[in-house]
Design a protein around this motif. Structure first.
Motif, mmCIF file in Angstrom:
data_model
loop_
_atom_site.group_PDB
_atom_site.id
_atom_site.type_symbol
_atom_site.label_atom_id
_atom_site.label_comp_id
_atom_site.label_asym_id
_atom_site.label_seq_id
_atom_site.Cartn_x
_atom_site.Cartn_y
_atom_site.Cartn_z
ATOM 1 N N LEU A 234 2.216 -12.711 -1.183
ATOM 2 C CA LEU A 234 3.173 -12.954 -0.100
ATOM 3 C C LEU A 234 2.436 -12.774 1.214
ATOM 4 N N ALA A 235 2.408 -13.825 2.042
ATOM 5 C CA ALA A 235 1.731 -13.760 3.344
ATOM 6 C C ALA A 235 2.749 -13.575 4.459
ATOM 7 N N ASP A 236 2.304 -12.946 5.548
ATOM 8 C CA ASP A 236 3.187 -12.775 6.700
ATOM 9 C C ASP A 236 3.044 -13.966 7.657
ATOM 10 N N SER A 237 3.645 -13.868 8.838
ATOM 11 C CA SER A 237 3.643 -14.975 9.790
ATOM 12 C C SER A 237 2.248 -15.275 10.344
ATOM 13 N N ASP A 238 1.316 -14.297 10.241
ATOM 14 C CA ASP A 238 -0.052 -14.491 10.716
ATOM 15 C C ASP A 238 -1.008 -14.866 9.596
ATOM 16 N N SER A 239 -0.437 -15.258 8.446
ATOM 17 C CA SER A 239 -1.217 -15.669 7.269
ATOM 18 C C SER A 239 -2.053 -14.529 6.701
ATOM 19 N N ARG A 240 -1.634 -13.306 6.936
ATOM 20 C CA ARG A 240 -2.295 -12.156 6.341
ATOM 21 C C ARG A 240 -1.527 -11.727 5.103
ATOM 22 N N ILE A 241 -2.249 -11.174 4.124
ATOM 23 C CA ILE A 241 -1.598 -10.746 2.893
ATOM 24 C C ILE A 241 -0.663 -9.571 3.173
ATOM 25 N N LYS A 242 0.572 -9.725 2.782
ATOM 26 C CA LYS A 242 1.566 -8.661 2.927
ATOM 27 C C LYS A 242 1.755 -7.924 1.604
ATOM 28 N N ASN A 243 1.966 -8.683 0.532
ATOM 29 C CA ASN A 243 2.117 -8.102 -0.794
ATOM 30 C C ASN A 243 1.235 -8.871 -1.779
ATOM 31 N N LEU A 244 0.669 -8.160 -2.734
ATOM 32 C CA LEU A 244 -0.176 -8.771 -3.764
ATOM 33 C C LEU A 244 0.152 -8.134 -5.100
ATOM 34 N N MET A 245 0.432 -8.975 -6.108
ATOM 35 C CA MET A 245 0.897 -8.459 -7.402
ATOM 36 C C MET A 245 0.226 -9.211 -8.544
ATOM 37 N N TRP A 246 -0.069 -8.517 -9.633
ATOM 38 C CA TRP A 246 -0.755 -9.165 -10.760
ATOM 39 C C TRP A 246 -0.497 -8.411 -12.079
ATOM 40 N N THR A 263 8.756 2.077 -16.284
ATOM 41 C CA THR A 263 8.804 2.863 -15.049
ATOM 42 C C THR A 263 8.076 2.098 -13.947
ATOM 43 N N PHE A 264 8.519 2.318 -12.717
ATOM 44 C CA PHE A 264 7.825 1.757 -11.557
ATOM 45 C C PHE A 264 7.611 2.894 -10.572
ATOM 46 N N ASP A 265 6.343 3.168 -10.271
ATOM 47 C CA ASP A 265 6.015 4.317 -9.420
ATOM 48 C C ASP A 265 5.063 3.883 -8.316
ATOM 49 N N ILE A 266 5.252 4.452 -7.128
ATOM 50 C CA ILE A 266 4.433 4.149 -5.956
ATOM 51 C C ILE A 266 3.547 5.342 -5.636
ATOM 52 N N THR A 267 2.242 5.099 -5.512
ATOM 53 C CA THR A 267 1.341 6.134 -4.996
ATOM 54 C C THR A 267 1.245 5.932 -3.495
ATOM 55 N N TYR A 268 1.345 6.984 -2.725
ATOM 56 C CA TYR A 268 1.525 6.841 -1.283
ATOM 57 C C TYR A 268 0.206 6.651 -0.544
ATOM 58 N N ARG A 269 -0.149 5.402 -0.291
ATOM 59 C CA ARG A 269 -1.229 5.038 0.633
ATOM 60 C C ARG A 269 -2.529 5.795 0.376
ATOM 61 N N THR A 270 -2.996 5.781 -0.862
ATOM 62 C CA THR A 270 -4.237 6.486 -1.177
ATOM 63 C C THR A 270 -5.425 5.543 -1.244
ATOM 64 N N LEU A 272 -7.979 2.369 0.743
ATOM 65 C CA LEU A 272 -8.669 2.154 2.022
ATOM 66 C C LEU A 272 -7.770 1.576 3.096
ATOM 67 N N TYR A 273 -6.804 0.728 2.718
ATOM 68 C CA TYR A 273 -5.983 0.017 3.696
ATOM 69 C C TYR A 273 -4.648 0.707 3.974
ATOM 70 N N ASP A 274 -4.479 1.926 3.454
ATOM 71 C CA ASP A 274 -3.225 2.651 3.670
ATOM 72 C C ASP A 274 -2.020 1.837 3.198
ATOM 73 N N MET A 275 -2.181 1.096 2.106
ATOM 74 C CA MET A 275 -1.088 0.301 1.543
ATOM 75 C C MET A 275 -0.540 1.005 0.309
ATOM 76 N N PRO A 276 0.784 1.146 0.194
ATOM 77 C CA PRO A 276 1.352 1.714 -1.029
ATOM 78 C C PRO A 276 0.952 0.880 -2.243
ATOM 79 N N LEU A 296 0.224 -4.236 -4.591
ATOM 80 C CA LEU A 296 -0.083 -3.628 -3.299
ATOM 81 C C LEU A 296 0.946 -4.110 -2.292
ATOM 82 N N LEU A 297 1.531 -3.167 -1.533
ATOM 83 C CA LEU A 297 2.599 -3.493 -0.585
ATOM 84 C C LEU A 297 2.188 -3.128 0.834
#
Length: 358
Positions: A234-246, A263-270, A272-276, A296-297
């Motif tokens: 999923l890209a944002d308005s600036d064509s940068r990756i917003k979400n990536l899933m695989w 289960t679905f669990d989020i590790t909090y921004r651990t 390099l890019y501070d992305m959950p 990655l969100l």
């Protein structure tokens, strides 16, 4: 950078800086070499006639001097010749000049301290005037000095260290502590934690484009070996990756048989890019955990989770899980209600007990 013995002619037609000479002893090196003989309170002392290969070198020298004495510096007035080439530059105390307006918060108090540099015949620069006196109090401790804007600069060697640490997934707090140990304590670090955070942001931005390309190349390589591997972006308005899933082929195959409870669990921004980073995890008939997919969100908003659950169902051939366990995220709860209406949503006991203890 020898000190001139007589008057030095100013020129401005050539904009090039003076070519450094291996046999020329620089101003900084000369002063450091002579320090053991004089042993004064301060190491650096600008003097009239001192020369530099470039304007930047002169600024760095005066900035080091200002660090020792407890003030900051900035570029002041300059003068150009008819060919629009700079021939004079003042480097002044940060408190030089008048405030922008009355009743405004400003450190400017018309401080007279400064040095004036003139261009030499061979395109170097030399100090033609120096004013030492300040009309304000000076910073004493390192903790005070780092708040002068000119001392928030991070040298190239420290930048390289920060880059390597961040590439190895070291968080900003630990990076700052490691740098503090090199300076004899966090209080002696010559820049603030906010400056370090800004640098880390720039490093991440520089690496982002290259890392996206590498990620797509890795996915393509995996896809050539695993025909069932797939991913969604999923890209944002600036064509940068917003979400990536695989998910890979093995995950998709196992999900067909073991989608009763996941289960679905989020590790909090651990990372390099501070992305959950989120993981879908299931359980096989041997009570072993199986990874069903990763994501990655950019953020943890309801819209992002709706995209995640929607794409997860699509990549799993349209089969929604029967039961899903998550933490107590309200955004996640709303997304599951909207996208997976037939799925039973349960809070994870471990997360509930952890919250209760807190």
């Amino acid at each position: 950078m020898d000190f001139p013995l007589g008057p030095v002619e100013r020129v401005g037609a050539n904009t090039a800086e003076r070519t450094p000479c291996p046999n020329r002893i620089g101003a900084l090196e000369k002063i450091i070499r002579s320090y053991p003989e004089k042993r004064g309170e301060f190491v650096l002392e600008p003097t009239l006639g001192m020369t530099f290969d470039s304007l930047g070198e002169g600024y760095d020298f005066y900035n080091l001097y200002s660090w020792e004495h407890g003030f900051g510096v900035r570029y002041g007035k300059s003068r150009l010749n008819p060919q629009r080439t700079k021939t004079m530059q003042e480097i002044v105390c940060w408190c030089s000049g008048k405030p922008a307006g009355e009743n405004t918060r400003s450190c400017r108090c018309e401080c007279p301290a400064m040095i004036r540099l003139l261009r030499t015949e061979d395109n170097g620069w030399y100090i033609t005037e120096q004013r030492v006196r300040h009309n304000h109090s000076l910073s004493v401790t390192c903790a005070e000095k780092v708040y002068w804007p000119s001392h928030k600069h991070i040298d190239v060697y420290t930048k390289d260290l920060v880059r390597q640490l961040r590439e190895n997934n070291i968080n900003i707090g630990k990076v700052y502590s490691i740098i503090g140990s090199l300076f004899g304590g966090v209080g002696n670090v010559p820049f603030t934690k906010r400056t370090l955070k800004n640098l880390c942001g720039r490093i991440s931005k520089e690496q982002a484009d290259d890392d996206v390309k590498k990620t797509i190349e890795v996915f393509a390589e995996i896809g050539s070996k695993d025909r069932e591997f797939t991913y969604r972006v999923l890209a944002d308005s600036d064509s940068r990756i917003k979400n990536l899933m695989w998910p890979n082929g093995s995950s998709r195959m196992q999900y067909k048989y073991f989608r009763d409870v996941i289960t679905f669990d989020i590790t909090y921004r651990t990372n390099l890019y501070d992305m959950p980073f989120g993981l879908f995890v299931g359980l096989n008939k041997h009570f072993q955990s199986i990874i069903l997919g990763g994501v990655l969100l950019r953020d943890e908003q309801t819209e992002s989770f709706e995209w995640v659950f929607s794409k997860f169902g699509q990549m799993m051939d349209g089969n929604a899980p029967k039961t899903i366990l998550t933490d107590q995220s309200r955004a996640m709860e709303l997304a599951i209600r909207n996208i997976l209406p037939g799925t039973v949503h349960i809070w994870c006991k471990w997360h509930v007990l952890k919250k209760a203890k807190e």
